[in-house]
Scaffold this motif. Structure first.
Motif, PDB file in Angstrom:
ATOM      1  N   LEU A 173       0.836  -1.204   0.000  1.00 27.81           N
ATOM      2  CA  LEU A 173       0.000   0.000   0.000  1.00 27.81           C
ATOM      3  C   LEU A 173       0.872   1.256   0.000  1.00 27.81           C
ATOM      4  CD1 LEU A 173      -2.968  -0.515   2.489  1.00 27.81           C
ATOM      5  CD2 LEU A 173      -3.118   0.164   0.113  1.00 27.81           C
ATOM      6  N   ALA A 174       1.879   1.262   0.838  1.00 24.59           N
ATOM      7  CA  ALA A 174       2.767   2.426   0.920  1.00 24.59           C
ATOM      8  C   ALA A 174       3.506   2.637  -0.394  1.00 24.59           C
ATOM      9  CB  ALA A 174       3.761   2.247   2.067  1.00 24.59           C
ATOM     10  N   ARG A 175       4.023   1.575  -0.959  1.00 24.12           N
ATOM     11  CA  ARG A 175       4.750   1.719  -2.233  1.00 24.12           C
ATOM     12  C   ARG A 175       3.830   2.189  -3.358  1.00 24.12           C
ATOM     13  NH1 ARG A 175       8.592  -2.869  -0.710  1.00 24.12           N
ATOM     14  NH2 ARG A 175      10.441  -1.632  -0.231  1.00 24.12           N
ATOM     15  N   SER A 176       2.582   1.762  -3.333  1.00 22.65           N
ATOM     16  CA  SER A 176       1.648   2.178  -4.386  1.00 22.65           C
ATOM     17  C   SER A 176       1.292   3.660  -4.268  1.00 22.65           C
ATOM     18  CB  SER A 176       0.377   1.325  -4.361  1.00 22.65           C
ATOM     19  OG  SER A 176      -0.392   1.597  -3.217  1.00 22.65           O
ATOM     20  N   ALA A 177       1.464   4.245  -3.087  1.00 21.95           N
ATOM     21  CA  ALA A 177       1.184   5.668  -2.890  1.00 21.95           C
ATOM     22  C   ALA A 177       2.366   6.555  -3.274  1.00 21.95           C
ATOM     23  CB  ALA A 177       0.805   5.932  -1.438  1.00 21.95           C
ATOM     24  N   ALA A 178       3.536   5.959  -3.493  1.00 23.20           N
ATOM     25  CA  ALA A 178       4.745   6.732  -3.790  1.00 23.20           C
ATOM     26  C   ALA A 178       4.628   7.466  -5.118  1.00 23.20           C
ATOM     27  CB  ALA A 178       5.964   5.817  -3.804  1.00 23.20           C
ATOM     28  N   VAL A 179       5.189   8.658  -5.149  1.00 23.00           N
ATOM     29  CA  VAL A 179       5.281   9.447  -6.370  1.00 23.00           C
ATOM     30  C   VAL A 179       6.740   9.386  -6.819  1.00 23.00           C
ATOM     31  CG1 VAL A 179       5.030  11.749  -7.360  1.00 23.00           C
ATOM     32  CG2 VAL A 179       3.420  10.966  -5.618  1.00 23.00           C
ATOM     33  N   ASP A 180       6.981   8.798  -7.981  1.00 21.58           N
ATOM     34  CA  ASP A 180       8.340   8.662  -8.515  1.00 21.58           C
ATOM     35  C   ASP A 180       9.302   7.984  -7.539  1.00 21.58           C
ATOM     36  OD1 ASP A 180       7.580   9.968 -10.875  1.00 21.58           O
ATOM     37  OD2 ASP A 180       7.992  11.937 -10.002  1.00 21.58           O
ATOM     38  N   ASP A 181       8.847   6.938  -6.867  1.00 20.02           N
ATOM     39  CA  ASP A 181       9.657   6.187  -5.901  1.00 20.02           C
ATOM     40  C   ASP A 181      10.221   7.044  -4.774  1.00 20.02           C
ATOM     41  OD1 ASP A 181       9.265   3.668  -6.922  1.00 20.02           O
ATOM     42  OD2 ASP A 181      11.028   3.712  -8.213  1.00 20.02           O
ATOM     43  N   ASP A 182       9.568   8.163  -4.469  1.00 23.26           N
ATOM     44  CA  ASP A 182      10.006   9.010  -3.370  1.00 23.26           C
ATOM     45  C   ASP A 182       9.520   8.421  -2.041  1.00 23.26           C
ATOM     46  OD1 ASP A 182      11.215  11.134  -2.059  1.00 23.26           O
ATOM     47  OD2 ASP A 182      10.332  12.662  -3.360  1.00 23.26           O
ATOM     48  N   THR A 183       9.843   9.066  -0.962  1.00 24.74           N
ATOM     49  CA  THR A 183       9.527   8.602   0.385  1.00 24.74           C
ATOM     50  C   THR A 183       8.030   8.573   0.666  1.00 24.74           C
ATOM     51  OG1 THR A 183      11.620   9.489   1.190  1.00 24.74           O
ATOM     52  CG2 THR A 183       9.910   9.097   2.837  1.00 24.74           C
ATOM     53  N   VAL A 184       7.599   7.494   1.314  1.00 25.45           N
ATOM     54  CA  VAL A 184       6.238   7.384   1.834  1.00 25.45           C
ATOM     55  C   VAL A 184       6.364   7.034   3.313  1.00 25.45           C
ATOM     56  CG1 VAL A 184       4.054   6.123   1.758  1.00 25.45           C
ATOM     57  CG2 VAL A 184       5.267   6.641  -0.364  1.00 25.45           C
ATOM     58  N   VAL A 185       5.591   7.733   4.128  1.00 24.19           N
ATOM     59  CA  VAL A 185       5.561   7.465   5.556  1.00 24.19           C
ATOM     60  C   VAL A 185       4.149   6.996   5.899  1.00 24.19           C
ATOM     61  CG1 VAL A 185       5.816   8.460   7.861  1.00 24.19           C
ATOM     62  CG2 VAL A 185       7.318   9.228   6.003  1.00 24.19           C
ATOM     63  N   ALA A 186       4.057   5.774   6.420  1.00 18.59           N
ATOM     64  CA  ALA A 186       2.773   5.244   6.880  1.00 18.59           C
ATOM     65  C   ALA A 186       2.699   5.481   8.379  1.00 18.59           C
ATOM     66  CB  ALA A 186       2.669   3.759   6.569  1.00 18.59           C
ATOM     67  N   LEU A 187       1.595   6.065   8.812  1.00 22.67           N
ATOM     68  CA  LEU A 187       1.380   6.371  10.222  1.00 22.67           C
ATOM     69  C   LEU A 187       0.168   5.594  10.718  1.00 22.67           C
ATOM     70  CD1 LEU A 187       1.719  10.252   9.899  1.00 22.67           C
ATOM     71  CD2 LEU A 187       3.483   8.663  10.699  1.00 22.67           C
ATOM     72  N   ILE A 188       0.330   4.919  11.848  1.00 20.96           N
ATOM     73  CA  ILE A 188      -0.766   4.148  12.438  1.00 20.96           C
ATOM     74  C   ILE A 188      -0.814   4.481  13.922  1.00 20.96           C
ATOM     75  CG2 ILE A 188      -1.656   1.848  12.960  1.00 20.96           C
ATOM     76  CD1 ILE A 188      -0.038   0.771  10.650  1.00 20.96           C
ATOM     77  N   GLU A 189      -2.015   4.684  14.426  1.00 32.55           N
ATOM     78  CA  GLU A 189      -2.152   4.845  15.869  1.00 32.55           C
ATOM     79  C   GLU A 189      -3.414   4.122  16.335  1.00 32.55           C
ATOM     80  OE1 GLU A 189      -2.553   8.912  17.152  1.00 32.55           O
ATOM     81  OE2 GLU A 189      -4.421   9.191  16.071  1.00 32.55           O
ATOM     82  N   GLN A 190      -3.372   3.713  17.579  1.00 32.43           N
ATOM     83  CA  GLN A 190      -4.554   3.096  18.175  1.00 32.43           C
ATOM     84  C   GLN A 190      -4.908   3.880  19.437  1.00 32.43           C
ATOM     85  OE1 GLN A 190      -4.246  -0.921  19.621  1.00 32.43           O
ATOM     86  NE2 GLN A 190      -6.442  -1.214  19.508  1.00 32.43           N
ATOM     87  N   GLU A 191      -5.952   4.713  19.315  1.00 30.03           N
ATOM     88  CA  GLU A 191      -6.532   5.454  20.430  1.00 30.03           C
ATOM     89  C   GLU A 191      -5.495   6.015  21.400  1.00 30.03           C
ATOM     90  OE1 GLU A 191      -9.234   2.577  22.026  1.00 30.03           O
ATOM     91  OE2 GLU A 191     -10.679   2.938  20.435  1.00 30.03           O
ATOM     92  N   ASP A 192      -4.476   6.623  20.927  1.00 24.94           N
ATOM     93  CA  ASP A 192      -3.420   7.235  21.741  1.00 24.94           C
ATOM     94  C   ASP A 192      -2.691   6.243  22.641  1.00 24.94           C
ATOM     95  OD1 ASP A 192      -3.954   9.719  20.587  1.00 24.94           O
ATOM     96  OD2 ASP A 192      -5.356  10.276  22.184  1.00 24.94           O
ATOM     97  N   ALA A 193      -2.904   4.933  22.471  1.00 30.23           N
ATOM     98  CA  ALA A 193      -2.216   3.931  23.271  1.00 30.23           C
ATOM     99  C   ALA A 193      -0.814   3.662  22.720  1.00 30.23           C
ATOM    100  CB  ALA A 193      -3.012   2.635  23.312  1.00 30.23           C
TER     101      ALA A 193
END
Length: 182
Positions: free
Chosen positions: A33-53
């Motif tokens: 998913l992250a790689r598919s969001a990349a523009v010209d193989d540039d950096t992608v940062v995936a951020l995940i959080e669970q209710e501030d835990a």
């Protein structure tokens, strides 16, 4: 409840997209998913959080191996997406029925070293894999330096809590685009 978003770096700044976790069954799916969001193989940062835990950051730079950080490994390991990350970081050999496709060592060839829990005394050359029987650290796990070059220093990343994803987005200059997908 989880919140997950992808931030893709472009020539004009950052683009954000909501990450649909319903279709993510493995860490490989998340990386794809992250790689598919990349523009010209540039950096992608995936951020995940669970209710501030806990929160997790996955950085993908083109075809390079992804880099990972989890704010609190013991808490994250109690959730399905957090467990994917902690198992990856620890190189756990145990198989999970729902995560059969998980690439446990984080490399394509299977020859990488797992990342040890981060402490101020951690020396990259002395990282030893943790055995599966040891308890997970009640704190950060992974590479706290994964955002250093993007404006989020490792010391800052290690101290984030609460609304960490907003603070990361602020430092990246991506607050508006992240809030648009929240």
């Amino acid at each position: 409840m989880y919140f997950a978003a992808l931030l893709a770096r472009t020539e004009d700044g950052w683009e954000a997209s909501d990450m649909e976790l319903d279709d993510v069954e493995s860490l490989s799916d998340l990386i794809d998913l992250a790689r598919s969001a990349a523009v010209d193989d540039d950096t992608v940062v995936a951020l995940i959080e669970q209710e501030d835990a806990w929160f997790g950051v996955i950085r993908v730079d083109g075809e390079e191996d992804p880099r990972y950080f989890v704010s609190n490994a013991s808490v994250a390991d109690r959730s399905s997406y957090g467990a994917m990350l902690t198992k990856e970081l620890l190189g756990t050999d145990e198989e999970d029925e729902d995560l059969d496709d998980l690439d446990l060592d984080g490399t394509e060839d299977g020859d990488g070293e797992p990342v040890a829990a981060y402490t101020d005394e951690t020396d990259d050359e002395d990282d030893e894999p943790r055995s599966g029987s040891e308890p997970l650290p009640a704190g950060p796990l992974g590479d706290p330096r994964l955002l250093d070059d993007l404006g989020v220093g490792h010391k800052e990343l290690l101290t984030l809590d609460g609304d960490a994803l907003t603070e990361i987005a602020d430092a990246l200059g991506a607050t508006e685009v992240l809030e648009a997908v929240r």
